[in-house]
Design a protein around this motif. Structure first.
Motif, PDB file in Angstrom:
ATOM      1  N   ASP A  18      35.508  34.726  38.659  1.00 26.29           N
ATOM      2  CA  ASP A  18      35.394  36.146  38.993  1.00 26.29           C
ATOM      3  C   ASP A  18      36.682  36.690  39.595  1.00 26.29           C
ATOM      4  OD1 ASP A  18      32.382  36.572  38.524  1.00 26.29           O
ATOM      5  OD2 ASP A  18      32.403  34.825  39.861  1.00 26.29           O
ATOM      6  N   TYR A  19      37.395  35.839  40.345  1.00 28.09           N
ATOM      7  CA  TYR A  19      38.653  36.232  40.974  1.00 28.09           C
ATOM      8  C   TYR A  19      39.703  35.139  40.757  1.00 28.09           C
ATOM      9  CZ  TYR A  19      36.277  39.854  43.811  1.00 28.09           C
ATOM     10  OH  TYR A  19      35.556  40.936  44.240  1.00 28.09           O
ATOM     11  N   LYS A  62      37.610  42.827  32.694  1.00 24.76           N
ATOM     12  CA  LYS A  62      38.864  42.610  33.412  1.00 24.76           C
ATOM     13  C   LYS A  62      38.701  41.466  34.411  1.00 24.76           C
ATOM     14  CE  LYS A  62      40.293  47.486  33.302  1.00 24.76           C
ATOM     15  NZ  LYS A  62      41.629  47.330  32.671  1.00 24.76           N
ATOM     16  N   LYS A 111      39.643  40.045  37.951  1.00 18.21           N
ATOM     17  CA  LYS A 111      40.124  40.537  39.232  1.00 18.21           C
ATOM     18  C   LYS A 111      41.190  39.573  39.755  1.00 18.21           C
ATOM     19  CE  LYS A 111      35.665  42.635  40.288  1.00 18.21           C
ATOM     20  NZ  LYS A 111      34.475  42.600  41.154  1.00 18.21           N
ATOM     21  N   CYS A 112      42.396  40.072  39.876  1.00 17.23           N
ATOM     22  CA  CYS A 112      43.528  39.216  40.243  1.00 17.23           C
ATOM     23  C   CYS A 112      44.195  39.673  41.533  1.00 17.23           C
ATOM     24  CB  CYS A 112      44.586  39.223  39.134  1.00 17.23           C
ATOM     25  SG  CYS A 112      44.045  38.502  37.573  1.00 17.23           S
ATOM     26  N   SER A 140      42.939  43.389  36.358  1.00 19.63           N
ATOM     27  CA  SER A 140      42.850  44.367  37.437  1.00 19.63           C
ATOM     28  C   SER A 140      43.453  43.743  38.690  1.00 19.63           C
ATOM     29  CB  SER A 140      41.393  44.751  37.696  1.00 19.63           C
ATOM     30  OG  SER A 140      41.291  45.630  38.806  1.00 19.63           O
ATOM     31  N   VAL A 182      43.484  43.561  42.163  1.00 15.17           N
ATOM     32  CA  VAL A 182      42.632  44.035  43.259  1.00 15.17           C
ATOM     33  C   VAL A 182      43.297  43.897  44.620  1.00 15.17           C
ATOM     34  CG1 VAL A 182      40.505  43.581  41.999  1.00 15.17           C
ATOM     35  CG2 VAL A 182      41.463  41.788  43.475  1.00 15.17           C
ATOM     36  N   GLU A 193      42.563  44.918  48.432  1.00 13.15           N
ATOM     37  CA  GLU A 193      42.181  43.687  49.123  1.00 13.15           C
ATOM     38  C   GLU A 193      43.390  42.886  49.620  1.00 13.15           C
ATOM     39  OE1 GLU A 193      39.058  43.533  49.601  1.00 13.15           O
ATOM     40  OE2 GLU A 193      38.367  44.910  48.047  1.00 13.15           O
TER      41      GLU A 193
END
Length: 230
Positions: free
Chosen positions: A94-95, A116, A118-119, A153, A155, A196
């Protein structure tokens, strides 16, 4: 102490750090870094209510996922990723917390099937030769280069502070990352909301929270390190 007891103490520490810095506890997410523990210990973390699980390597990620089949878990990959391994993990996580080069971003974009990823962009704020990540001077150009990659994306930003007893040095590193995050966030880019901050580990997470961390990556203090050196 059990994982649950460790988590209770960490939660109290985070609440205190939030109180000192005028933040809300719910704005800080604890990642259980399970690289050095067994599947059983990772499962204990989940049973204790920790649903964000982080692994450093592809092999550990797949092992834990295959053993702990719980749809509530949010999976994070926080270690360096070789481009040849992207295809094996990109649709499992997810990340991703360690985006540090354009070639890797392009491979992620190529291999991501839908949506996308989340990076977090990994930054080497301290300038240590042993650490991965881009420099502050490279950040804006890197962000610009990612604009054409529809499956990424950005983040937020991630860093690791020096392992030192100098708390002021640690604080300065985290503060710089927050300022970099704020600068990118102010650009209001659709593909890089950059809201973040992934920073803080077992020895410095309280300082990280005081300086604005939204994700803290905790291994030893939370789940132990029973497999280290094996």
């Amino acid at each position: 102490m059990t994982v649950e007891e460790n988590y209770r103490q960490i939660d109290e520490n985070i609440r205190a750090a939030c109180l000192r810095s005028g933040r809300r506890r719910e704005d800080v997410t604890v990642l259980a870094v399970t690289k050095y523990v067994t599947v059983q210990t990772a499962r204990e973390a989940v049973d204790s209510g920790i649903l964000n699980i982080a692994e450093n390597r592809k092999e550990g990620l797949i092992e834990k996922q295959d053993a702990i089949r719980d749809s509530r878990i949010v999976w994070h990959l926080i270690g360096t990723l070789q481009t040849r391994k992207v295809k094996d993990v990109v649709d499992r996580i997810d990340y991703f917390h360690a985006l540090d080069r354009l070639k890797l971003a392009e491979e992620i974009n190529k291999r991501k099937k839908t949506g996308k990823l989340k990076c977090f962009i990994e930054m080497n704020i301290s300038g240590e030769a042993t650490k991965h990540g881009i420099s502050e001077e490279e950040l804006d150009g890197f962000i610009d280069a990612l604009g054409q990659l529809e499956h990424i994306s950005v983040v937020g930003l991630m860093t690791m502070a020096p392992y030192t007893e100098d708390k002021e040095l640690i604080r300065q590193v985290f503060r710089k990352l927050r300022r970099d995050r704020d600068r990118i966030r102010a650009r209001k880019l659709d593909y890089a909301p950059c809201t973040e901050l992934s920073m803080g580990m077992s020895h410095d997470y309280q300082i990280a929270v005081e300086e604005g961390a939204t994700f803290v990556r905790i291994g030893t203090a939370l789940v132990g390190n029973e497999l280290r050196g094996n």
